[in-house]
Write an enzyme that holds these catalytic residues in place. Structure first.
Site, PDB file in Angstrom:
ATOM      1  N   LEU A  47      40.885  42.440  41.913  1.00  0.00           N
ATOM      2  CA  LEU A  47      40.789  41.867  43.043  1.00  0.00           C
ATOM      3  C   LEU A  47      42.736  42.020  43.450  1.00  0.00           C
ATOM      4  CD1 LEU A  47      38.847  39.007  44.076  1.00  0.00           C
ATOM      5  CD2 LEU A  47      38.787  40.626  45.135  1.00  0.00           C
ATOM      6  N   GLY A  48      43.477  41.599  42.542  1.00  0.00           N
ATOM      7  CA  GLY A  48      44.758  42.094  42.304  1.00  0.00           C
ATOM      8  C   GLY A  48      45.225  42.293  41.044  1.00  0.00           C
ATOM      9  N   PHE A  52      51.137  40.462  34.274  1.00  0.00           N
ATOM     10  CA  PHE A  52      50.797  39.269  33.327  1.00  0.00           C
ATOM     11  C   PHE A  52      49.266  39.017  33.400  1.00  0.00           C
ATOM     12  CE2 PHE A  52      55.656  39.358  33.309  1.00  0.00           C
ATOM     13  CZ  PHE A  52      55.511  39.032  31.787  1.00  0.00           C
ATOM     14  N   GLY A  53      48.922  38.517  35.002  1.00  0.00           N
ATOM     15  CA  GLY A  53      48.049  38.076  35.368  1.00  0.00           C
ATOM     16  C   GLY A  53      47.047  38.806  36.343  1.00  0.00           C
ATOM     17  N   VAL A  55      43.276  38.789  38.718  1.00  0.00           N
ATOM     18  CA  VAL A  55      42.446  37.854  39.874  1.00  0.00           C
ATOM     19  C   VAL A  55      40.983  38.788  39.389  1.00  0.00           C
ATOM     20  CG1 VAL A  55      41.858  36.704  42.174  1.00  0.00           C
ATOM     21  CG2 VAL A  55      44.299  36.676  40.952  1.00  0.00           C
ATOM     22  N   ASP A 184      56.256  31.367  49.833  1.00  0.00           N
ATOM     23  CA  ASP A 184      55.917  32.936  49.362  1.00  0.00           C
ATOM     24  C   ASP A 184      55.145  33.468  50.665  1.00  0.00           C
ATOM     25  OD1 ASP A 184      55.913  35.438  48.881  1.00  0.00           O
ATOM     26  OD2 ASP A 184      54.841  35.436  47.286  1.00  0.00           O
TER      27      ASP A 184
END
EC number: 2.7.11.10
Length: 751
Positions: A47-48, A52-53, A55, A184
């Site tokens: 999804l994203g 570093f991350g 989803v 944010d």
């Protein structure tokens, strides 16, 4: 700063990647993109994605449950200090996600009753930070909604209200209950959960930048997306939770207009300088297209929005509060310790706006209605805005309106239907329900109705662009004139759809009224009763005169008058009945015709909006003044043809004519029923006169035939057999029977 996006969506399948990635990371990314599963859990897609991350969207094959998992892939490229800060932030987000489980407008953490799968998730990457498991939202995000063609100039009022209401609740919960400042806020971080009924719930997500918010202000690093953070963040770095209120205001403006409020195409320096010195009531800043060094403070919304007039007026006043550059004033609290920004928003979110389409003026009307408002108040506003005579107004409710019919006791608030405020194509698609474009239609009813078609108006900017008044043709200016033209096209499409829908609803309303009103049945019933009584009286009088020739029971003048009146009323009844039947047939034909027209119009792109949008907004084609002028001329030709040569020109007049004649015929029905009543009285009086004359005559020794005994009268289908003999006592009985029938019938209700 580490940014991980998780706008959990099935829509628009592209993967959003933020941050710089090395070649090694890109290789790992490609490996991680391979779809694989664990047990019953199917890995659907990413999804994203960030440096570093990651989803991931998962679906359980057995239960159908869907979740999103958020991971840190590796931290080797970070310094030890950065790793500590990232770990602290990550664990805070994990703990916060568990706090949100019972709050509907924030994406919450969920539990997985599958320890093996949870162990697998935690072991997917080298970073040893725990996986964050979240609810999966299947409707995309608000950014995607703003990017759809129908929302190029902002969302519908209904959706704006829904999003602002959800975001207001989420922020107040974060600030007051959790002590969290999001930092944010943007449309990308408002995701949509779509229910089985197609309805949407909006949820705030992505707390990667969130921090606790102590009461005092604090020095923080500059975070967030630049167009959404408050001026004090850049000016001095001192800020608190009121930065979320500023972002809230920016989002609100963007939802309504489709654009950011403060010269988004300009440099950050110019943006900040203008924000710091802007007046408190200023809600937007624009660049002068004729002088790019001049910036203009705006205190009103641009005209290219989809809000109702009363709500737009209140929204504009409110918007100055969250967009106040002074954070202390922006964060003021109301009496109940709730920020004034939220308290004032609650008031306008509770406003009920009744939407009306005046077909004769081809104009949409909108009024704020309350429990105290009366129909007299509403009618006065309509008369003022349309110039129509109050006595000529005719109201039509859409077919599926829950109020069914307008009565003398109806109120404007009863005509308001909240869910009908949602007129977006997206809702029509997902809910499988097509709401009417307005809540009420009004028409003029008179012999010769007046019709006015308002002329569409190109924006001043577009007219100057066509006239080559601008030296520069910057991209923002190109886009703005395209959006202005698109607004004209879409508004005119909506206006024509409302016109055709109104014509169709009027035909349906007339058909329903004709079928529900039992005028024909009432006329038939009275005609049968009168015909029977008249025939009985004629037979009785004929036989009586034959048996008693020496006695004149009624005068010839009296009989001629009765005969004349009877023939006249019977002929009138037949004519009115025949006309009512013809009206009903014509109404049924009108319904068929307008049903088909409505279907065709609602399915057709009348002014080629899709092509225009695709060419200039999707494909990025540059529009020249001559091209814009050509598009405007083509639109004008198509519009003229629709209104002057299309079915929408002659159909309203045909329905007007039919409605007017039906209306006048309805007025004659009480007169006809009164005439029936009058002739009943005449027959009654003659029967009474005959009865008295017969009573004073010595009874002749005559016997009634068996036919007299078979005389039968009923309100359904009266009948009688002729008789050939008469006795005084039987003559009296016969006259009394007819009298009783007439007396009973004269007690019926009349229209």
């Amino acid at each position: 700063m580490i940014t991980v996006v998780f706008c959990f969506s099935d829509c628009h399948g592209g993967i959003q990647i933020l941050g710089r990635m090395s070649s090694v990371n890109k290789i790992k990314l490609n490996e991680n993109n391979k779809m694989h599963s664990f047990g019953n859990w199917e890995r659907c897609r990413n999804l994203g994605e960030g440096g570093f991350g990651l989803v991931i969207h998962w679906r359980n094959r057995t239960t159908g449950r869907e979740i999103a998992t958020k991971h840190i892939k590796e931290m080797g490229a970070l310094s030890a200090d950065q790793q500590v800060k990232l770990s602290e932030r990550w664990n805070k987000e994990l703990n916060w996600s568990r706090q949100f489980k019972n709050f509907p407008h924030i994406v919450a953490g969920v539990d997985i009753e599958d320890p093996d799968f949870l162990e697998y998730l935690n072991g997917m990457f080298s970073a040893k930070l725990p996986v964050i498991v979240l609810e999966y939202c299947n409707g995309g995000d608000v950014r995607k909604r703003l990017q759809s063609p129908e929302n190029a100039n902002g969302l519908t009022e209904f959706e704006v209200r829904q999003i602002l209401g959800a975001l207001r609740k989420a922020l107040h919960f974060l600030h007051s209950q959790c002590g969290i400042c999001h930092r944010d806020l943007k449309p990308d971080n408002i995701v949509i959960q779509r229910g089985v009924d197609g309805k949407k719930i909006y949820k705030l997500t992505d707390f990667g930048l969130a921090r606790g918010t102590p009461d005092q202000t604090m020095v923080q690093s500059v975070v967030g997306t630049r167009h959404y953070y408050a001026p004090e963040v850049v000016e001095n770095g001192f800020y608190n939770s009121t930065v979320d209120l500023w972002s809230f205001g920016v989002i609100a403006y963007e939802l309504v207009t489709g654009e950011l409020p403060f010269i988004p195409h300009q440099t950050l320096k110019n943006i900040i300088l203008n924000l710091i010195k802007k007046p408190a009531k200023c809600i937007a800043i624009t660049e002068d297209p004729e002088d790019n060094t001049r910036f203009v403070n705006q205190f009103e919304l641009p005209q290219t929005h989809h809000l109702s007039r009363p709500w737009a007026a209140q929204f504009t006043k409110w918007l100055a509060s969250p967009l106040n550059s002074n954070y202390k004033e922006r964060g003021q609290l109301a009496a109940n310790n709730v920020p004034v920004v939220f308290a004032d928003l609650d008031k306008i979110l509770n406003m009920n706006v009744l939407t009306i389409f005046a077909v004769n003026n081809c104009e949409r009307l909108e009024y704020a209605v309350s429990a105290e408002m009366t129909m007299k108040d509403l009618i006065a506003l309509i008369v003022l805005d349309t110039g129509m005579d109050e006595k000529e107004l005719y109201f039509v409710l859409p077919t599926s309106h829950p109020h069914k019919t307008i009565t003398p006791k109806s109120t404007p608030l009863q005509l308001y239907v909240e869910e009908w405020s949602d007129t977006s194509k997206d809702s029509r698609k997902w809910t499988k329900r097509s709401n009417p474009p307005v809540m009420l239609y009004i028409f003029q009813v008179k012999k010769e109705c007046d019709y006015k078609i308002p002329e569409p108006i190109l924006s001043i900017l577009s007219r100057k662009f066509i006239a080559n008044k601008f030296k520069t043709k910057e991209r923002w200016l190109q886009k703005r004139v395209v959006l202005d033209m698109l607004y004209v096209l879409t508004k005119e499409q909506a206006r024509y759809e409302m016109l055709v829908s109104g014509i169709n609803e009027r035909a349906l309303s007339l058909e329903d009224e004709m079928m529900e009103n039992s005028f024909i049945d009432s006329i038939d019933k009275q005609r049968i009763i009168i015909s029977f009584a008249y025939d009985q009286l004629t037979s009785l009088l004929k036989e009586a005169q034959a048996k008693i020739p020496s006695r004149q029971l009624i005068s010839s003048a009296q009989w001629e008058k009765l005969n004349r009146n009877y023939n006249f009323i019977i002929q009138s009844a037949k004519s009115i009945r025949s006309f009512l039947e013809a009206c009903l047939r014509e109404a049924k034909d009108m319904v068929k015709t307008t049903n088909q027209l409505r279907k065709e119009v609602c399915e057709k792109d009348l002014f080629d909006c899709a092509r225009f949008y695709k060419k200039y907004l999707c494909n990025g084609a540059i529009i020249s003044p001559s091209e814009l002028n050509n598009d405007a001329e083509e639109f004008a030709k198509s519009r003229f043809k629709l209104y002057n040569e299309g079915e929408a020109r002659h159909l309203p007049k045909s329905i007007d004519h039919m409605h007017y004649l039906y209306f006048k015929t309805k007025e004659s029905i009480p007169v006809l029923l009164q005439q029936f009543c009058d002739i009943k009285k005449e027959i009654f009086q003659i029967n009474l006169q005959m009865l008295m004359s017969a009573s004073s005559t010595p009874p002749p020794k005559l016997e009634l035939s068996a036919a007299m005994d078979r005389l039968a009268i009923s309100s359904g289908s009266p009948s009688s057999d002729p008789f050939d003999s008469l006795r005084t006592i039987n003559a009296i009985e016969e006259a009394e029977r007819i009298n009783n029938i007439l007396v009973n019938e004269m007690k019926i209700d009349h229209y």
